[in-house]
Design a protein around this motif. Structure first.
Motif, short mmCIF file in Angstrom:
data_model
loop_
_atom_site.label_atom_id
_atom_site.label_comp_id
_atom_site.label_asym_id
_atom_site.label_seq_id
_atom_site.Cartn_x
_atom_site.Cartn_y
_atom_site.Cartn_z
N GLN A 39 19.05 2.11 -42.34
CA GLN A 39 17.87 2.44 -42.68
C GLN A 39 16.52 1.61 -42.26
OE1 GLN A 39 17.34 2.70 -46.90
NE2 GLN A 39 19.55 3.10 -47.32
N CYS A 40 15.55 2.13 -41.61
CA CYS A 40 14.34 1.45 -40.93
C CYS A 40 13.32 1.62 -41.97
CB CYS A 40 14.14 1.84 -39.59
SG CYS A 40 15.41 1.27 -38.55
N PHE A 41 12.18 0.98 -41.89
CA PHE A 41 10.87 1.01 -42.40
C PHE A 41 9.89 0.92 -41.53
CE2 PHE A 41 7.40 0.50 -45.45
CZ PHE A 41 7.39 1.51 -46.38
N ILE A 42 8.89 1.75 -41.18
CA ILE A 42 7.77 1.61 -40.57
C ILE A 42 6.25 1.48 -41.12
CG2 ILE A 42 6.54 2.57 -38.50
CD1 ILE A 42 9.06 4.21 -38.05
N VAL A 43 5.74 0.29 -40.76
CA VAL A 43 4.39 0.13 -41.37
C VAL A 43 3.37 0.33 -40.06
CG1 VAL A 43 3.01 -1.61 -42.18
CG2 VAL A 43 5.21 -1.63 -42.75
N ARG A 44 2.43 1.12 -40.65
CA ARG A 44 1.22 1.35 -39.70
C ARG A 44 0.04 0.85 -40.25
NH1 ARG A 44 -1.77 2.47 -36.60
NH2 ARG A 44 -2.58 4.29 -37.08
N PHE A 45 -0.88 0.20 -39.28
CA PHE A 45 -1.99 -0.51 -39.71
C PHE A 45 -2.95 -0.62 -38.56
CE2 PHE A 45 1.02 -3.62 -38.82
CZ PHE A 45 0.21 -4.70 -38.08
N ASP A 46 -4.28 -0.64 -38.78
CA ASP A 46 -5.23 -0.95 -37.66
C ASP A 46 -6.07 -2.14 -37.95
OD1 ASP A 46 -4.50 1.66 -36.84
OD2 ASP A 46 -6.16 2.64 -37.99
N LEU A 47 -6.28 -2.80 -36.74
CA LEU A 47 -6.91 -3.98 -36.86
C LEU A 47 -8.52 -3.93 -36.20
CD1 LEU A 47 -4.23 -6.40 -35.37
CD2 LEU A 47 -4.80 -6.00 -37.87
N HIS A 48 -9.46 -4.25 -37.08
CA HIS A 48 -10.66 -4.25 -36.63
C HIS A 48 -11.51 -5.58 -36.68
CE1 HIS A 48 -11.19 0.16 -36.78
NE2 HIS A 48 -10.15 0.11 -37.63
N PHE A 49 -12.46 -6.02 -35.60
CA PHE A 49 -12.97 -7.05 -35.43
C PHE A 49 -14.30 -6.90 -36.46
CE2 PHE A 49 -10.71 -7.35 -31.71
CZ PHE A 49 -10.34 -8.52 -31.65
N PRO A 50 -14.89 -8.17 -37.02
CA PRO A 50 -16.23 -7.74 -37.98
C PRO A 50 -17.32 -7.49 -37.20
CG PRO A 50 -15.61 -10.30 -37.15
CD PRO A 50 -14.57 -9.48 -36.77
N SER A 51 -18.34 -6.80 -37.71
CA SER A 51 -19.32 -6.30 -37.35
C SER A 51 -20.50 -7.26 -36.72
CB SER A 51 -20.29 -5.40 -38.13
OG SER A 51 -20.43 -6.13 -39.25
N SER A 52 -20.28 -8.82 -37.39
CA SER A 52 -21.24 -9.87 -36.84
C SER A 52 -20.70 -10.54 -35.59
CB SER A 52 -20.97 -10.72 -37.87
OG SER A 52 -19.59 -11.45 -37.61
N ASN A 53 -21.39 -11.38 -35.16
CA ASN A 53 -21.15 -11.72 -33.71
C ASN A 53 -20.17 -12.81 -33.62
OD1 ASN A 53 -22.77 -9.96 -32.31
ND2 ASN A 53 -24.61 -10.97 -33.01
N ARG A 137 -8.52 -14.38 -40.43
CA ARG A 137 -8.27 -15.94 -39.97
C ARG A 137 -8.57 -15.88 -38.59
NH1 ARG A 137 -4.29 -17.31 -42.71
NH2 ARG A 137 -2.90 -17.83 -41.13
N VAL A 138 -7.64 -15.19 -37.80
CA VAL A 138 -7.72 -15.23 -36.57
C VAL A 138 -9.00 -14.54 -35.89
CG1 VAL A 138 -5.40 -15.72 -36.05
CG2 VAL A 138 -6.31 -13.35 -35.85
N SER A 139 -9.32 -13.45 -36.47
CA SER A 139 -10.38 -12.67 -35.93
C SER A 139 -12.05 -13.32 -36.58
CB SER A 139 -10.32 -11.20 -36.14
OG SER A 139 -10.21 -10.93 -37.66
N SER A 140 -11.85 -14.23 -37.29
CA SER A 140 -13.09 -14.79 -37.93
C SER A 140 -13.82 -13.50 -38.91
CB SER A 140 -14.19 -15.26 -36.79
OG SER A 140 -13.70 -16.25 -36.02
N GLY A 141 -12.98 -13.00 -39.65
CA GLY A 141 -13.58 -11.98 -40.81
C GLY A 141 -13.12 -10.71 -40.46
#
Length: 210
Positions: A39-53, A137-141
């Motif tokens: 039995q396996c379980f797959i997690v899907r997710f998307d990572l986005h950077f903050p709209s700020s600079n 934390r690693v992407s500053s927001g």
């Protein structure tokens, strides 16, 4: 359309081509672990950077953030301690379309018996809560998005071949060519080093109702 006997998402009329290099990379990380574990379980997710600079729209710096994310999540968390995930594969692709920053489509394949709870982004709990806190934390927001069709994850059980087909079909979406970065020196995809599983001694399928 099939790729190595598994269905892929090329649209209802096969009108959307897929990048076969990326598709093969997905397949390498998918087929071994799902054939080895009952039995396996797959997690899907998307990572986005903050709209700020907070993070400059530099693809090399973006990939450095991603590397830091995977190290903190996989090496420092998931593969440590008494409940370490010894069988785990992950993969990501980078896309850049109209936004200043690229974003990342990701998946992780777990041993279902080792995963307690995926939790939720809204309540900051479980695996999703951990993913959210590390990426923020690693992407500053930055933010994490869970695709609607994968909000509850994807089960892949050896005794249900259709689940394997459905899962690979869903993951093949990551191989669409649109938005993939071709800038020299910038990785467009990557992931775990595919483990070589001895399928002759794969984990037995429990003879119980699920």
């Amino acid at each position: 359309m099939l790729y190595k006997n598994l269905p892929v998402n090329t649209g209802p009329n096969d009108e959307y081509p897929l990048n076969e290099i990326i598709l093969e990379a997905i397949h390498k990380r998918f087929i071994g672990i799902t054939s080895y574990l009952s039995q396996c379980f797959i997690v899907r997710f998307d990572l986005h950077f903050p709209s700020s600079n907070a993070i400059s729209p530099d693809p090399l710096k973006e990939n450095q953030c991603l590397q830091a994310f995977w190290k903190k999540l996989v090496a420092d968390k998931l593969k440590r301690g008494e409940d370490a995930h010894t069988h785990l594969e992950y993969f990501w692709v980078r896309e850049l379309e109209k936004a200043k920053h690229g974003h990342y489509h990701c998946f992780i394949i777990f041993d279902r018996h080792k995963l307690d709870s995926i939790g939720s982004i809204q309540n900051h709990t479980g695996l999703f809560g951990l993913i959210e806190s590390i990426w923020k934390r690693v992407s500053s927001g930055g933010t994490v998005h869970i695709p609607t069709l994968a909000i509850n994850g994807l089960d892949v059980r050896q005794s249900y071949p259709k689940e394997k087909e459905n899962a690979f079909y869903a993951l093949s979406y990551l191989a669409k060519p649109r938005g993939k970065n071709t800038q020299p020196g910038v990785r467009a995809f990557g992931g775990s080093t595919p483990k070589k599983y001895n399928l002759a001694v794969s984990t037995p399928i429990p003879n119980i109702a699920i």
